[in-house]
Design an enzyme around this catalytic site. Structure first.
Site, PDB file in Angstrom:
ATOM      1  N   GLN A 199     -10.197  13.533  26.098  1.00  0.00           N
ATOM      2  CA  GLN A 199     -10.489  14.162  27.627  1.00  0.00           C
ATOM      3  C   GLN A 199     -10.080  12.993  28.527  1.00  0.00           C
ATOM      4  O   GLN A 199     -10.156  13.302  30.002  1.00  0.00           O
ATOM      5  CB  GLN A 199     -12.208  14.307  27.808  1.00  0.00           C
ATOM      6  CG  GLN A 199     -12.744  15.259  27.031  1.00  0.00           C
ATOM      7  CD  GLN A 199     -14.178  15.377  26.912  1.00  0.00           C
ATOM      8  OE1 GLN A 199     -14.951  15.165  25.949  1.00  0.00           O
ATOM      9  NE2 GLN A 199     -14.796  15.306  28.301  1.00  0.00           N
ATOM     10  N   ARG A 312     -27.419   8.876  35.859  1.00  0.00           N
ATOM     11  CA  ARG A 312     -27.489  10.307  36.075  1.00  0.00           C
ATOM     12  C   ARG A 312     -28.947  10.950  35.684  1.00  0.00           C
ATOM     13  O   ARG A 312     -29.768  11.614  36.064  1.00  0.00           O
ATOM     14  CB  ARG A 312     -26.202  11.176  35.253  1.00  0.00           C
ATOM     15  CG  ARG A 312     -26.375  12.703  35.439  1.00  0.00           C
ATOM     16  CD  ARG A 312     -25.051  13.186  35.252  1.00  0.00           C
ATOM     17  NE  ARG A 312     -23.859  12.987  36.188  1.00  0.00           N
ATOM     18  CZ  ARG A 312     -23.797  13.844  37.148  1.00  0.00           C
ATOM     19  NH1 ARG A 312     -24.535  14.830  37.329  1.00  0.00           N
ATOM     20  NH2 ARG A 312     -22.868  13.461  37.728  1.00  0.00           N
ATOM     21  N   GLU A 718     -21.267  21.655  33.172  1.00  0.00           N
ATOM     22  CA  GLU A 718     -22.337  21.033  32.613  1.00  0.00           C
ATOM     23  C   GLU A 718     -23.860  21.762  33.066  1.00  0.00           C
ATOM     24  O   GLU A 718     -24.750  21.978  32.282  1.00  0.00           O
ATOM     25  CB  GLU A 718     -22.520  19.822  32.770  1.00  0.00           C
ATOM     26  CG  GLU A 718     -21.325  18.819  32.078  1.00  0.00           C
ATOM     27  CD  GLU A 718     -21.280  17.303  32.735  1.00  0.00           C
ATOM     28  OE1 GLU A 718     -21.006  17.415  33.884  1.00  0.00           O
ATOM     29  OE2 GLU A 718     -21.705  16.492  32.163  1.00  0.00           O
TER      30      GLU A 718
HETATM   31  N1  MTE Z   1     -16.264  24.141  27.404  1.00  0.00           N
HETATM   32  C1  MTE Z   1     -15.659  24.057  26.145  1.00  0.00           C
HETATM   33  N2  MTE Z   1     -15.135  25.262  25.672  1.00  0.00           N
HETATM   34  N3  MTE Z   1     -15.152  22.995  25.567  1.00  0.00           N
HETATM   35  C2  MTE Z   1     -15.587  21.907  25.923  1.00  0.00           C
HETATM   36  O1  MTE Z   1     -15.332  20.660  25.280  1.00  0.00           O
HETATM   37  N4  MTE Z   1     -16.896  20.456  27.595  1.00  0.00           N
HETATM   38  C3  MTE Z   1     -17.783  20.582  28.883  1.00  0.00           C
HETATM   39  C4  MTE Z   1     -17.724  21.678  29.735  1.00  0.00           C
HETATM   40  N5  MTE Z   1     -17.401  23.016  29.032  1.00  0.00           N
HETATM   41  C5  MTE Z   1     -16.363  21.678  27.324  1.00  0.00           C
HETATM   42  C6  MTE Z   1     -16.622  22.908  27.908  1.00  0.00           C
HETATM   43  C7  MTE Z   1     -18.019  19.180  29.231  1.00  0.00           C
HETATM   44  S1  MTE Z   1     -19.150  18.117  28.710  1.00  0.00           S
HETATM   45  C8  MTE Z   1     -17.527  18.929  30.809  1.00  0.00           C
HETATM   46  S2  MTE Z   1     -17.822  17.704  31.526  1.00  0.00           S
HETATM   47  C9  MTE Z   1     -16.568  20.229  31.220  1.00  0.00           C
HETATM   48  O2  MTE Z   1     -16.569  21.212  30.477  1.00  0.00           O
HETATM   49  C10 MTE Z   1     -15.385  19.471  31.854  1.00  0.00           C
HETATM   50  O3  MTE Z   1     -14.383  20.333  32.210  1.00  0.00           O
HETATM   51  P1  MTE Z   1     -14.554  20.977  33.585  1.00  0.00           P
HETATM   52  O4  MTE Z   1     -14.527  19.593  34.731  1.00  0.00           O
HETATM   53  O5  MTE Z   1     -13.012  21.366  33.755  1.00  0.00           O
HETATM   54  O6  MTE Z   1     -15.468  21.772  33.805  1.00  0.00           O
HETATM   55 MO1  MOS Z   2     -18.532  15.971  30.178  1.00  0.00          MO
HETATM   56  S1  MOS Z   2     -20.282  15.152  29.167  1.00  0.00           S
HETATM   57  O1  MOS Z   2     -18.959  14.876  31.618  1.00  0.00           O
HETATM   58  O2  MOS Z   2     -17.232  15.054  29.212  1.00  0.00           O
END
Ligand code: MTE
Ligand code: MOS
Length: 765
Positions: A199, A312, A718
């Site tokens: 990430q 947080r 999240e």
């Molecule tokens: N959705 C999928 N399919 N796979 C993932 O790994 N990670 C989550 C969320 N949704 C995740 C997910 C987490 S922890 C975060 S912080 C956000 O996606 C990150 O992506 P975004 O900022 O584009 O929403």
């Molecule tokens: Mo999401 S826990 O902020 O990668």
């Protein structure tokens, strides 16, 4: 025009995901000479490393190299300056599963077999394996931090009613379907390309350079997609990539390091488990007057992202409620376990449970409906400040609450559940509601920035690159829709490309749900720069005013008195090129308005809040302790959603993942500190049949963000995970019904059948 913002578009890789054609790192063709690496891990939780003999491993068939800490040309650290996070342990071993060395061989089987031949001697020292012991010894990875407002001690002493309670929540394994993996390919002059399932490509670049002792410009980190990250590949992917880079550097050959599931679960950090103790003061109506809470996190052996998780958690302990006098102290307990890390919600879920527990207890104590008490304590829009000093100006709590109660037919179903419980001695049902307020932005101001790079080619096709990574959440399609909207072309004309530190540098991790907020704006800026140039050129070329050049439906219309002209987007691109106009631009965005004093814990850490509400109904078998989620009704604020199809999927997935954390996902370490839940046979993530049988998911309508977010959308990654708190509340409600209904229930998470039975025993006693 197909694929405008706010239209439902399927994930750009959806068909490839389901047909197995999406390329993950392990699917990439391996160049001749590719080697495979395997890790040697510590078998004990705490001790002094007396001997590490790799001679048998080195002599094994197919082995090309073995590496220990002394073989690292740069700094043996996978973290920033001043932080102690070695890639390979030296002298001191701090958890069972800590990497000690690596074996590189010409096949994966050979590497793994040889790694098993390492001779390890460790003089064991006493390990700290739980939060209570760490608290007693004041073993912390950072000093305790306090978020405080008013005079909680005096307000508690003066409150007409006071209640105290304790409970705990467990950690959570990310269980991304694609395990941690990196593939490092050496080039000339020490250059290195690292394909990483991360990430945070920029941190991969930095960690590789730090280990190798080279400039950042020698390392390029590339990420096409991740098979899930969920926070688990924000920092942990960096050391995996660093190890692969080290082996590639040493052997001069391409090296792949893929952690098998068991090793992945043993060696990488998870969601932080927490222990809580709190006292809440309130009046006879159930109005909360003061809260004094202790939140103790199991940080594991090192700092990692724990400071952010604690911050947080503390800034979400208030959740949706106005608490005039407030104290929350966060402890980052150092244990001899995996170093816990980001996990969807990032401490937020561990923060909000405190007040949800407290409000249930207040309601039972006063003999009132907990949901009336919840609503009574909601923040009032525009006036109330959080304990850290941010005004809750936009506030959809009341709307989300009303919608979820109405859609879920709360009154009718409350009566139904109560009637059911009166006549059902063995099965008990419960209802739980939960209001959500979740802050969006990284808590560290400088992380809230992003870059993008857009090229328009002379056939009118567009290449899009930005700093965000695609992990299944649909970021690429959302940002592509933003660019399509700027140029008014079909979204298929836009080709999102792999994230690369060579294209957009110095990026933040894709985390904190900010991916589309940050990269959406950065891409908009880049696209708009090009569009502005195209308009200026068209105006001059066709002899029309700039305001009369209009982009629509894949074409550009030039309005002139008497003679309108229409060219395709591609034709104009080609004309611009002939006219020597640059069709490539970068874009940059930084989130406005945010500031944070980490020491004082005050400021405006969040650009905005995302709201939501959930109602869950569960059934509990009081003989076995098993439970089911029968129905869930969710309302989630997505602002003006960029892509309702993606956002609905995010809400559903996040809720079920949260449900797993609260119910079936149990991490279990033995008395020696060895993690024994190391695969799907011993660690249960929710499956399709665990999802609520009736699952009504809605986005809040007419909720365009009040702040200038990209097309007034809001983050979604999240926040909906926290909606699963309603399941935990519903389980407590069902368990209470097994007793006299007046006794408050302590239910630690995960609420496994064992824990549910134990809780039933306490209300029946
Ligand atoms: N959705 C999928 N399919 N796979 C993932 O790994 N990670 C989550 C969320 N949704 C995740 C997910 C987490 S922890 C975060 S912080 C956000 O996606 C990150 O992506 P975004 O900022 O584009 O929403
Ligand atoms: Mo999401 S826990 O902020 O990668």
């Amino acid at each position: 025009m197909k694929g405008a913002v706010r239209s439902a578009q399927r994930h750009d890789s959806a068909l490839k995901h389901v047909t197995g054609q999406a390329l993950y790192i392990d699917d990439m063709p391996e160049p001749p000479g590719t080697l495979h690496a395997a890790l040697v891990l510590s078998p004990v939780a705490s001790g002094r490393l007396m001997k590490l003999d790799l001679s048998a491993a080195a002599a094994s068939r197919g082995v090309v190299a073995t590496l220990v800490a002394a073989d690292i040309p740069g700094r043996n650290s996978t973290a920033g300056p001043g932080k102690e996070e070695p890639l390979f342990a030296v002298d001191r071993v701090e958890f069972a599963g800590q990497p000690l060395a690596m074996v590189v061989a010409d096949t994966l089987d050979a590497a793994r077999a040889a790694a098993g031949r390492a001779v390890i001697e460790i003089e064991e020292t006493e390990a700290i394996l739980d939060i209570a012991t760490a608290l007693a010894r004041q073993a912390y990875v950072q000093a305790p931090s306090t978020l405080r407002r008013g005079d909680p001690e005096a307000a508690l002493a003066a409150a007409p009613h006071r209640l105290s309670a304790e409970f705990s929540v467990g950690g959570q394994e990310h269980f991304y379907l694609e395990g941690q993996i990196a593939f490092a390919l050496p080039g000339e002059d020490g250059d290195l390309v690292v394909h990483s399932s991360t990430q945070h490509p920029t941190e991969v670049q930095h960690v590789c350079a730090q280990l190798l002792g080279c400039d950042f410009n020698r390392v390029t980190a590339v990420v096409r997609r991740l098979g899930g990250g969920f926070g688990g590949k924000e920092s942990n992917a960096s050391w995996v990539a660093g190890a692969a880079a080290l082996a590639a550097h040493r052997t001069g050959r391409p090296v792949k390091l893929r952690l098998p599931r068991e090793i992945d679960m043993i060696a990488t950090g998870k969601r932080h488990g927490f222990d809580y103790r709190y006292t809440v003061g309130f009046d006879g109506d159930g109005r909360v007057l003061a809260l004094d809470a202790m939140l103790a996190a199991d940080a594991g052996f090192s700092l990692d992202l724990t400071p952010g998780v604690i911050a947080r958690a503390l800034t979400h302990t208030d959740n949706a409620y106005w608490i005039p006098h407030f104290r929350a102290v966060g402890y980052a307990c150092k244990t001899n376990k995996q170093s816990n890390t980001a996990f969807r919600g990032f401490g937020g879920p561990q923060g909000v449970v405190v007040m949800e527990d407290a409000l249930d207890r207040i309601a039972r104590h006063l003999g009132r409906d907990a949901n009336e008490i919840r609503a009574l304590n909601f923040y009032r829009a525009g006036t109330d400040e959080t304990p850290y000093g941010q005004t809750v100006d936009e506030n959809h709590l009341a709307r989300c609450w009303a919608e979820v109660k109405q859609g879920g037919e709360f009154e009718r179903r409350r009566a139904e559940v109560d009637a059911f419980n009166r006549t059902s001695p063995i099965l008990k049902r419960g209802l739980g509601l939960f209001p959500l307020k979740f802050g969006i932005s990284f808590n560290v101001a400088h992380m809230n920035q992003a870059g993008a790079l857009v090229h328009v080619y002379t056939d009118g096709s567009i290449r899009l690159n930005h700093g965000g990574t695609e992990m299944g959440q649909g970021l690429f399609i959302k940002v592509a829709q933003v660019v399509a909207e700027v140029f008014k072309v079909d979204v298929d004309r836009i080709r999102p490309s792999a994230t690369s530190t060579a294209e957009v540098p110095n990026t933040s991790p894709t985390a904190a749900s900010t991916g589309s907020d940050l990269n959406g704006w950065a891409a908009w800026e880049a696209a708009n720069t090009i569009k502005t140039r195209m308009i200026a050129f068209a105006s001059e070329h066709f002899g029309a005013a700039e305001k009369d050049v209009e982009f629509a439906d894949g074409t550009v219309r030039i309005a002139k008195p008497g003679s309108n002209q229409v060219v395709s987007f591609g034709e104009l691109a080609k004309l611009c090129w002939m006219g020597r106009v640059s069709l490539s631009a970068t874009g940059f965005y930084k989130t406005p308005k945010i500031h944070w004093d980490a020491a004082a814990m005050r400021g405006r850490p969040f650009f905005y809040f995302s709201f939501g509400a959930a109602m869950a109904e569960v059934a509990v078998d009081t003989l076995t302790g098993e439970s089911r989620v029968l129905r869930a009704d969710l309302v989630q604020d997505c602002g003006a959603s960029l892509n309702p199809a993606i956002d609905l999927g995010q809400i559903e997935g996040a809720f079920v993942q949260g449900q797993g954390w609260f119910t079936c996902e149990e991490l279990w370490w033995d008395a020696k500190g060895l993690l024994r839940t190391v695969g799907p046979s011993t660690y249960k993530i929710p499956g399709s049949r665990d999802a609520p049988r009736v699952f009504n998911v809605k986005m809040l309508e007419n909720a365009a963000s009040r702040e200038a977010t990209i097309f007034r959308s809001k983050a979604v990654g999240e926040p909906p995970l926290l909606l699963a708190t309603a399941v935990w509340t519903a389980l407590k409600d069902a368990i209470a019904a097994a007793g006299d209904g007046k006794t408050a229930v302590r239910l630690d998470a995960p609420a496994t059948p064992e824990r549910v039975l134990a809780a039933i025993a306490t209300v029946k006693a």
